[in-house]
Design a protein around this motif. Structure first.
Motif, PDB file in Angstrom:
ATOM      1  N   PRO A 166      -8.315 -26.694  69.502  1.00 27.50           N
ATOM      2  CA  PRO A 166      -7.148 -26.191  70.234  1.00 27.50           C
ATOM      3  C   PRO A 166      -7.580 -25.297  71.391  1.00 27.50           C
ATOM      4  CG  PRO A 166      -6.862 -25.924  67.856  1.00 27.50           C
ATOM      5  CD  PRO A 166      -8.298 -26.306  68.075  1.00 27.50           C
ATOM      6  N   GLU A 167      -6.874 -25.420  72.500  1.00 28.98           N
ATOM      7  CA  GLU A 167      -7.188 -24.569  73.639  1.00 28.98           C
ATOM      8  C   GLU A 167      -6.908 -23.103  73.321  1.00 28.98           C
ATOM      9  OE1 GLU A 167      -5.244 -25.865  77.154  1.00 28.98           O
ATOM     10  OE2 GLU A 167      -6.125 -27.876  77.115  1.00 28.98           O
ATOM     11  N   ASN A 168      -5.904 -22.855  72.515  1.00 28.56           N
ATOM     12  CA  ASN A 168      -5.559 -21.497  72.112  1.00 28.56           C
ATOM     13  C   ASN A 168      -6.435 -21.086  70.936  1.00 28.56           C
ATOM     14  OD1 ASN A 168      -4.454 -19.076  71.311  1.00 28.56           O
ATOM     15  ND2 ASN A 168      -2.335 -19.828  71.188  1.00 28.56           N
ATOM     16  N   ARG A 169      -7.347 -20.172  71.172  1.00 26.93           N
ATOM     17  CA  ARG A 169      -8.294 -19.737  70.142  1.00 26.93           C
ATOM     18  C   ARG A 169      -7.578 -19.163  68.906  1.00 26.93           C
ATOM     19  NH1 ARG A 169     -13.870 -18.480  70.176  1.00 26.93           N
ATOM     20  NH2 ARG A 169     -14.435 -18.114  67.999  1.00 26.93           N
ATOM     21  N   ALA A 170      -6.377 -18.654  69.099  1.00 31.83           N
ATOM     22  CA  ALA A 170      -5.637 -18.075  67.981  1.00 31.83           C
ATOM     23  C   ALA A 170      -5.265 -19.128  66.942  1.00 31.83           C
ATOM     24  CB  ALA A 170      -4.377 -17.383  68.497  1.00 31.83           C
ATOM     25  N   GLU A 171      -5.287 -20.410  67.325  1.00 30.73           N
ATOM     26  CA  GLU A 171      -4.925 -21.490  66.407  1.00 30.73           C
ATOM     27  C   GLU A 171      -6.102 -21.948  65.547  1.00 30.73           C
ATOM     28  OE1 GLU A 171      -3.084 -24.763  68.386  1.00 30.73           O
ATOM     29  OE2 GLU A 171      -1.911 -23.489  69.732  1.00 30.73           O
ATOM     30  N   TRP A 172      -7.300 -21.477  65.849  1.00 29.39           N
ATOM     31  CA  TRP A 172      -8.484 -22.007  65.179  1.00 29.39           C
ATOM     32  C   TRP A 172      -8.506 -21.740  63.673  1.00 29.39           C
ATOM     33  CZ3 TRP A 172     -13.610 -21.769  68.427  1.00 29.39           C
ATOM     34  CH2 TRP A 172     -13.394 -22.466  69.639  1.00 29.39           C
ATOM     35  N   ASP A 173      -7.820 -20.683  63.225  1.00 32.96           N
ATOM     36  CA  ASP A 173      -7.817 -20.356  61.796  1.00 32.96           C
ATOM     37  C   ASP A 173      -6.670 -21.023  61.043  1.00 32.96           C
ATOM     38  OD1 ASP A 173     -10.095 -18.755  61.942  1.00 32.96           O
ATOM     39  OD2 ASP A 173      -8.929 -16.983  62.515  1.00 32.96           O
ATOM     40  N   GLU A 174      -5.860 -21.810  61.731  1.00 30.91           N
ATOM     41  CA  GLU A 174      -4.756 -22.492  61.072  1.00 30.91           C
ATOM     42  C   GLU A 174      -5.287 -23.653  60.233  1.00 30.91           C
ATOM     43  OE1 GLU A 174      -1.955 -23.675  64.008  1.00 30.91           O
ATOM     44  OE2 GLU A 174      -1.473 -21.617  64.639  1.00 30.91           O
ATOM     45  N   PRO A 175      -4.681 -23.907  59.074  1.00 28.68           N
ATOM     46  CA  PRO A 175      -5.183 -24.968  58.173  1.00 28.68           C
ATOM     47  C   PRO A 175      -4.822 -26.366  58.660  1.00 28.68           C
ATOM     48  CG  PRO A 175      -3.219 -23.969  57.252  1.00 28.68           C
ATOM     49  CD  PRO A 175      -3.564 -23.169  58.482  1.00 28.68           C
ATOM     50  N   GLU A 176      -5.693 -27.315  58.332  1.00 25.93           N
ATOM     51  CA  GLU A 176      -5.437 -28.737  58.548  1.00 25.93           C
ATOM     52  C   GLU A 176      -5.974 -29.502  57.348  1.00 25.93           C
ATOM     53  OE1 GLU A 176      -5.106 -30.001  63.168  1.00 25.93           O
ATOM     54  OE2 GLU A 176      -7.150 -29.745  62.429  1.00 25.93           O
ATOM     55  N   THR A 177      -5.522 -30.737  57.203  1.00 26.66           N
ATOM     56  CA  THR A 177      -5.942 -31.571  56.081  1.00 26.66           C
ATOM     57  C   THR A 177      -6.564 -32.858  56.594  1.00 26.66           C
ATOM     58  OG1 THR A 177      -4.150 -30.687  54.709  1.00 26.66           O
ATOM     59  CG2 THR A 177      -5.177 -32.742  53.976  1.00 26.66           C
ATOM     60  N   ASP A 178      -7.661 -33.275  55.970  1.00 24.38           N
ATOM     61  CA  ASP A 178      -8.324 -34.539  56.297  1.00 24.38           C
ATOM     62  C   ASP A 178      -8.138 -35.532  55.158  1.00 24.38           C
ATOM     63  OD1 ASP A 178      -9.339 -33.720  58.759  1.00 24.38           O
ATOM     64  OD2 ASP A 178     -11.166 -32.892  57.861  1.00 24.38           O
ATOM     65  N   TYR A 179      -7.977 -36.808  55.533  1.00 23.16           N
ATOM     66  CA  TYR A 179      -7.869 -37.902  54.574  1.00 23.16           C
ATOM     67  C   TYR A 179      -9.040 -38.844  54.824  1.00 23.16           C
ATOM     68  CZ  TYR A 179      -3.245 -35.888  54.096  1.00 23.16           C
ATOM     69  OH  TYR A 179      -2.207 -34.993  53.889  1.00 23.16           O
ATOM     70  N   LEU A 180      -9.961 -38.889  53.858  1.00 24.23           N
ATOM     71  CA  LEU A 180     -11.254 -39.507  54.090  1.00 24.23           C
ATOM     72  C   LEU A 180     -11.668 -40.429  52.953  1.00 24.23           C
ATOM     73  CD1 LEU A 180     -13.104 -36.136  54.880  1.00 24.23           C
ATOM     74  CD2 LEU A 180     -11.989 -37.611  56.573  1.00 24.23           C
ATOM     75  N   TYR A 181     -12.507 -41.400  53.286  1.00 21.16           N
ATOM     76  CA  TYR A 181     -13.319 -42.125  52.315  1.00 21.16           C
ATOM     77  C   TYR A 181     -14.742 -41.617  52.524  1.00 21.16           C
ATOM     78  CZ  TYR A 181      -9.475 -45.536  51.919  1.00 21.16           C
ATOM     79  OH  TYR A 181      -8.265 -46.161  51.718  1.00 21.16           O
ATOM     80  N   VAL A 182     -15.409 -41.168  51.467  1.00 19.38           N
ATOM     81  CA  VAL A 182     -16.709 -40.507  51.610  1.00 19.38           C
ATOM     82  C   VAL A 182     -17.726 -41.060  50.621  1.00 19.38           C
ATOM     83  CG1 VAL A 182     -17.944 -38.306  51.605  1.00 19.38           C
ATOM     84  CG2 VAL A 182     -15.546 -38.383  52.341  1.00 19.38           C
ATOM     85  N   VAL A 183     -18.915 -41.415  51.124  1.00 21.88           N
ATOM     86  CA  VAL A 183     -20.063 -41.731  50.286  1.00 21.88           C
ATOM     87  C   VAL A 183     -21.295 -41.121  50.936  1.00 21.88           C
ATOM     88  CG1 VAL A 183     -19.095 -43.894  49.410  1.00 21.88           C
ATOM     89  CG2 VAL A 183     -20.554 -43.930  51.444  1.00 21.88           C
ATOM     90  N   THR A 184     -22.367 -41.000  50.188  1.00 22.58           N
ATOM     91  CA  THR A 184     -23.624 -40.526  50.768  1.00 22.58           C
ATOM     92  C   THR A 184     -24.318 -41.670  51.508  1.00 22.58           C
ATOM     93  OG1 THR A 184     -24.945 -41.068  48.824  1.00 22.58           O
ATOM     94  CG2 THR A 184     -23.922 -38.868  48.898  1.00 22.58           C
ATOM     95  N   ALA A 185     -25.228 -41.313  52.392  1.00 27.18           N
ATOM     96  CA  ALA A 185     -26.021 -42.320  53.091  1.00 27.18           C
ATOM     97  C   ALA A 185     -26.798 -43.176  52.095  1.00 27.18           C
ATOM     98  CB  ALA A 185     -26.971 -41.643  54.075  1.00 27.18           C
ATOM     99  N   GLU A 186     -27.304 -42.537  51.040  1.00 26.84           N
ATOM    100  CA  GLU A 186     -28.057 -43.269  50.021  1.00 26.84           C
ATOM    101  C   GLU A 186     -27.186 -44.316  49.341  1.00 26.84           C
ATOM    102  OE1 GLU A 186     -31.040 -42.201  46.287  1.00 26.84           O
ATOM    103  OE2 GLU A 186     -29.514 -40.758  46.913  1.00 26.84           O
ATOM    104  N   GLU A 187     -25.941 -43.957  49.023  1.00 22.17           N
ATOM    105  CA  GLU A 187     -25.031 -44.898  48.378  1.00 22.17           C
ATOM    106  C   GLU A 187     -24.636 -46.024  49.327  1.00 22.17           C
ATOM    107  OE1 GLU A 187     -22.261 -46.954  45.996  1.00 22.17           O
ATOM    108  OE2 GLU A 187     -24.030 -45.718  45.563  1.00 22.17           O
ATOM    109  N   LEU A 188     -24.418 -45.709  50.592  1.00 19.90           N
ATOM    110  CA  LEU A 188     -24.071 -46.760  51.544  1.00 19.90           C
ATOM    111  C   LEU A 188     -25.236 -47.724  51.727  1.00 19.90           C
ATOM    112  CD1 LEU A 188     -21.871 -47.845  53.388  1.00 19.90           C
ATOM    113  CD2 LEU A 188     -22.859 -46.512  55.253  1.00 19.90           C
ATOM    114  N   ARG A 189     -26.446 -47.207  51.725  1.00 18.73           N
ATOM    115  CA  ARG A 189     -27.620 -48.082  51.802  1.00 18.73           C
ATOM    116  C   ARG A 189     -27.633 -49.054  50.618  1.00 18.73           C
ATOM    117  NH1 ARG A 189     -32.385 -47.241  54.510  1.00 18.73           N
ATOM    118  NH2 ARG A 189     -31.940 -45.006  54.742  1.00 18.73           N
TER     119      ARG A 189
END
Length: 266
Positions: free
Chosen positions: A49-72
């Motif tokens: 965000p351009e407004n530095r005051a917004e940097w501490d506001e919460p957000e949520t991520d929706y992800l599929y996650v594996v390690t590099a070893e598992e993807l290999r």
């Protein structure tokens, strides 16, 4: 407004899809919901965000996650794909996308580029502006020289530099002037990897977004990326934009479970 799903390796984006996505080698069991602040965004895919005051506001991520070893490991279990068509197989009895298959793809790419004296490269707008297409084609001999005079290991070193310095084409990158042969050092190859030009030839056209790296399929680029990131690095399919804008509903069950207090968010 366009919403995207991103495939990232150790935080570096290598491919994206718009308005929808395919899971590729990820499974539903890989899904994770994470909380972070706006100041902790992955700046390679999302601006702070351009407004530095917004940097501490919460957000949520929706992800599929594996390690590099598992993807290999998962790459090693899929049939070897035909680079010209990711639907058909070169040999149904042969399995595993690994360095052997990547080197084979690199040599195929090299032979095709060198054999064709004037393959048509074009920038994204050259379908509409003939002068841009003409200018792009001037650099074809230098691209061919870069492939003729280097090895896959040279390109992996360049890819590592690209990843480590967080340089991307996606965020407004403009191709530099093409380096002159025969001195194709790591920096020169890194510049080619980040080019905004790609082959028109269907059998060379990349199915990923590092257009200048000499391979076509995402599976082959994944093998290359796994060579330049740590084994415990995260490989992620980030569908946050799609979920938040109701383009897909793949996380609906986890969201409902969280509302009921039946799962703990990371």
């Amino acid at each position: 407004m366009t919403f995207r799903a991103y495939y990232t390796f150790d935080g570096y984006p290598v491919c994206w899809e718009e308005e929808s996505y395919s899971r590729w080698l990820f499974t539903r069991k890989d899904r994770v919901i994470r909380h972070r602040t706006k100041g902790e965004r992955n700046v390679l895919i999302d601006d702070l965000p351009e407004n530095r005051a917004e940097w501490d506001e919460p957000e949520t991520d929706y992800l599929y996650v594996v390690t590099a070893e598992e993807l290999r490991r998962r790459l090693s279990l899929i049939p070897c794909l035909d680079p010209v068509s990711s639907i058909t197989y070169l040999d149904e009895a042969k399995y595993g996308q690994d360095m052997t298959s990547l080197r084979s793809e690199f040599e195929r790419y090299r032979r095709a580029m060198i054999a064709d004296k004037a393959p048509t490269f074009y920038a994204s707008a050259s379908d509409y502006y003939g002068e841009e297409a003409k200018a792009a084609r001037k650099h074809v001999p230098e691209r061919a020289d870069a492939l003729r005079e280097t090895t896959l290991d040279d390109w992996l070193m360049a890819l590592k530099e690209v990843v480590e310095r967080g340089a991307t084409r996606a965020k407004g990158f403009t191709s530099p002037s093409m380096p002159k042969g025969p001195a194709f050092d790591t920096k020169a190859l890194a510049d080619i990897i980040l080019t905004d030009q790609h082959p028109c030839h269907w059998d060379l056209r990349p199915r990923h977004d590092l257009w200048g790296f000499p391979c076509s399929l995402l599976e082959h680029l994944a093998v290359a990326m796994l060579e330049v990131i740590p084994a415990n690095a995260e490989c992620v399919l980030d569908v946050t934009e799609l979920v938040k804008n109701d383009c897909v509903y793949c996380f609906e069950d986890l969201i409902l479970a969280n509302e009921d207090g039946r799962i703990a968010l990371v």
